[in-house]
Every structure is written in structure tokens, then in C-alpha cells.
Design an enzyme around this catalytic site. Structure first.
Site, PDB file in Angstrom:
ATOM      1  N   LEU A 151       0.832  -1.201   0.000  1.00 54.98           N
ATOM      2  CA  LEU A 151       0.000   0.000   0.000  1.00 54.98           C
ATOM      3  C   LEU A 151       0.866   1.249   0.000  1.00 54.98           C
ATOM      4  O   LEU A 151       0.673   2.168  -0.814  1.00 54.98           O
ATOM      5  CB  LEU A 151      -0.909  -0.004   1.222  1.00 54.98           C
ATOM      6  CG  LEU A 151      -1.603   1.325   1.548  1.00 54.98           C
ATOM      7  CD1 LEU A 151      -2.684   1.624   0.529  1.00 54.98           C
ATOM      8  CD2 LEU A 151      -2.179   1.321   2.952  1.00 54.98           C
ATOM      9  N   TYR A 152       1.828   1.320   0.917  1.00 59.71           N
ATOM     10  CA  TYR A 152       2.658   2.514   1.037  1.00 59.71           C
ATOM     11  C   TYR A 152       3.496   2.731  -0.219  1.00 59.71           C
ATOM     12  O   TYR A 152       3.640   3.867  -0.686  1.00 59.71           O
ATOM     13  CB  TYR A 152       3.556   2.407   2.267  1.00 59.71           C
ATOM     14  CG  TYR A 152       2.788   2.294   3.565  1.00 59.71           C
ATOM     15  CD1 TYR A 152       1.663   3.091   3.811  1.00 59.71           C
ATOM     16  CD2 TYR A 152       3.161   1.395   4.558  1.00 59.71           C
ATOM     17  CE1 TYR A 152       0.944   2.983   4.981  1.00 59.71           C
ATOM     18  CE2 TYR A 152       2.453   1.284   5.743  1.00 59.71           C
ATOM     19  CZ  TYR A 152       1.343   2.072   5.949  1.00 59.71           C
ATOM     20  OH  TYR A 152       0.629   1.965   7.110  1.00 59.71           O
ATOM     21  N   ARG A 153       4.012   1.663  -0.794  1.00 63.68           N
ATOM     22  CA  ARG A 153       4.780   1.822  -2.037  1.00 63.68           C
ATOM     23  C   ARG A 153       3.899   2.372  -3.150  1.00 63.68           C
ATOM     24  O   ARG A 153       4.326   3.211  -3.944  1.00 63.68           O
ATOM     25  CB  ARG A 153       5.382   0.479  -2.438  1.00 63.68           C
ATOM     26  CG  ARG A 153       6.597   0.086  -1.606  1.00 63.68           C
ATOM     27  CD  ARG A 153       7.090  -1.303  -1.956  1.00 63.68           C
ATOM     28  NE  ARG A 153       8.342  -1.626  -1.266  1.00 63.68           N
ATOM     29  CZ  ARG A 153       8.766  -2.859  -1.035  1.00 63.68           C
ATOM     30  NH1 ARG A 153       8.039  -3.899  -1.425  1.00 63.68           N
ATOM     31  NH2 ARG A 153       9.905  -3.073  -0.407  1.00 63.68           N
ATOM     32  N   PHE A 169       5.715   5.915  -1.283  1.00 64.71           N
ATOM     33  CA  PHE A 169       6.716   5.782  -0.225  1.00 64.71           C
ATOM     34  C   PHE A 169       7.850   4.857  -0.673  1.00 64.71           C
ATOM     35  O   PHE A 169       7.613   3.838  -1.324  1.00 64.71           O
ATOM     36  CB  PHE A 169       6.089   5.223   1.054  1.00 64.71           C
ATOM     37  CG  PHE A 169       5.244   6.211   1.803  1.00 64.71           C
ATOM     38  CD1 PHE A 169       5.765   6.922   2.882  1.00 64.71           C
ATOM     39  CD2 PHE A 169       3.924   6.441   1.431  1.00 64.71           C
ATOM     40  CE1 PHE A 169       4.987   7.835   3.572  1.00 64.71           C
ATOM     41  CE2 PHE A 169       3.137   7.352   2.121  1.00 64.71           C
ATOM     42  CZ  PHE A 169       3.665   8.054   3.183  1.00 64.71           C
TER      43      PHE A 169
END
Length: 219
Positions: free
Chosen positions: A173-175, A179
Site C-alpha cells: 500500500l505505502y509503495r 513511499f
């Protein structure tokens, strides 16, 4: 007892309705928030008083912002407690010297990559402290909506966070939200579990849908 008023706003780049909690509302809802944390993370219940104390301290930090999602806002079956039950929450604040996470990450990042890089990421940062979704409400894009909502309109230059160093739905999700890894295999004091510290420039620039992994997100 009448609960403090909440402010409801539409999700950013999504359909989930996010509720922005005031500091007073956040404190008033700590029982519900820690219940979501318990369901999502499955910690030793003996750790919950300490987690609650940390959350109470975080609410006093500059730039604090908290978002919540209720069962009825996502149009699914309610968790115990009815349609107004909180089923997901997230919060963050402005990182600063003297905060535990900020200081230990600054020390580790300086040791591995130098002071200039540590300052570039941490000197003017939004620290995303918690993002949790009750397991009954996974795979609805709630986590993504909450992270985007936290970052919307912030004045900081970067956003930083930590997550377990594994190929997890949270990490993906963060990637997908832009991120990148700043530290990997890092063990915070007091825990043997390796973490990744991640950072992104603000405003967030999510990957286009076709560029993201085809695997469905748990969040």
C-alpha cells in the site's frame, strides 16, 4: 453522554467517507480505537494500556490529525456495537526533536546514510503514526483513503512512517502511494521484529492503477 462532534469529509481519490476527529473526540473514542488496534494487530493484551498511553501523548503533539471510518460509512456489515462503530482509524502529527520515534529513527538514519539525508527526510515531516483497519473490513481501500486523507493539504515537506519489514499488504500500500524505503531491517529498541522506515515527498503522488500490483490490497 453526548460524544464530541465529528467532522465528516469525503475520501481523497476514493469512495470511503472519512471522519476527522478533533483531539477531544479522539481521546473520547480511545476504547473504540484500541479495540480496532487489538483486532488488526493482535498484540499481547497486556500491551494495550501502554499503547493507549502512547496515543494519549501523541494527541498533544503539534499538527495532530486523526481520521476514522465507521461501519455504515463503508456500506458493509457492522462490527459489534452497531453501524456507528469505528472500524478503522489513522493519525499523524508533525515530527520533532524530543519525540521517541523521531529521535531513534534520526539516529539510525544518520548512522546508515549520513546527517544530511536524515535531515532531508525528518526535519520537516508528517509522521504517520498509526493506520489500522478491522479485519472484517479489509480489501475496501480504507487504508489507502486514510493515508491520502492524512496527507491532504499538509504543510510539511515529507511524510514518514514505519511498518514491518516484509512483503505485506501494508508495505505494498505505502509503495503504491509513493513511499520508498529509507531504512530496512531496523529493530526499534525493545523489539526483535525488523521494521522498514519509509518516506515520501508531499503531496503524495499515488501510482496509476495500472502501475500498481494486480494483487488485491488487504486494505
Amino acid at each position: 453522554m453526548r460524544r464530541p462532534a465529528w467532522h465528516t469529509l469525503a475520501a481523497v481519490h476514493g469512495h470511503t467517507l472519512l471522519t476527522e476527529l478533533s483531539r477531544a473526540a479522539f481521546v473520547a473514542e480511545l476504547d473504540a480505537l484500541t479495540a480496532v488496534y487489538l483486532a488488526a494487530m493482535r498484540p499481547d493484551p497486556a500491551q494495550l494500556p501502554g499503547r493507549r498511553s502512547i496515543m494519549e501523548r501523541h494527541v498533544t503533539y503539534d499538527g495532530f490529525r486523526a481520521l476514522a471510518v465507521t461501519a455504515d460509512a463503508v456500506g458493509g456489515p457492522g462490527a459489534p456495537g452497531g453501524p456507528g462503530q469505528i472500524v478503522a482509524f489513522s493519525y499523524g502529527f508533525r515530527g520533532a526533536d524530543g519525540q521517541w520515534w523521531h529521535d531513534v529513527v534520526a539516529t539510525a538514519l544518520t548512522a546508515r546514510s549520513g546527517r544530511a539525508l536524515a535531515d532531508a527526510w525528518l526535519a520537516d515531516s508528517l509522521e504517520i503514526a498509526e493506520v489500522h483497519v478491522h479485519p472484517d473490513f479489509h480489501r475496501r481501500g480504507i487504508g489507502r483513503s486514510m493515508v491520502l486523507g492524512l496527507a491532504q493539504g499538509r504543510g510539511e515537506r515529507t511524510a514518514v512512517l514505519s511498518t514491518q519489514d516484509a512483503d505485506s499488504p501494508a508495505r505494498r500500500l505505502y509503495r503504491g502511494l509513493g513511499f520508498a524505503d529509507l531504512l530496512t531491517g531496523y529493530c526499534f529498541p525493545g523489539t526483535p521484529v525488523p521494521y522498514a522506515v519509509m518516506g515520501a515527498a508531499l503531496p503524495l503522488r499515488p501510482a496509476a492503477p495500472e502501475a500498481r500490483s494486480p494483487s488485491p490490497s488487504r486494505w
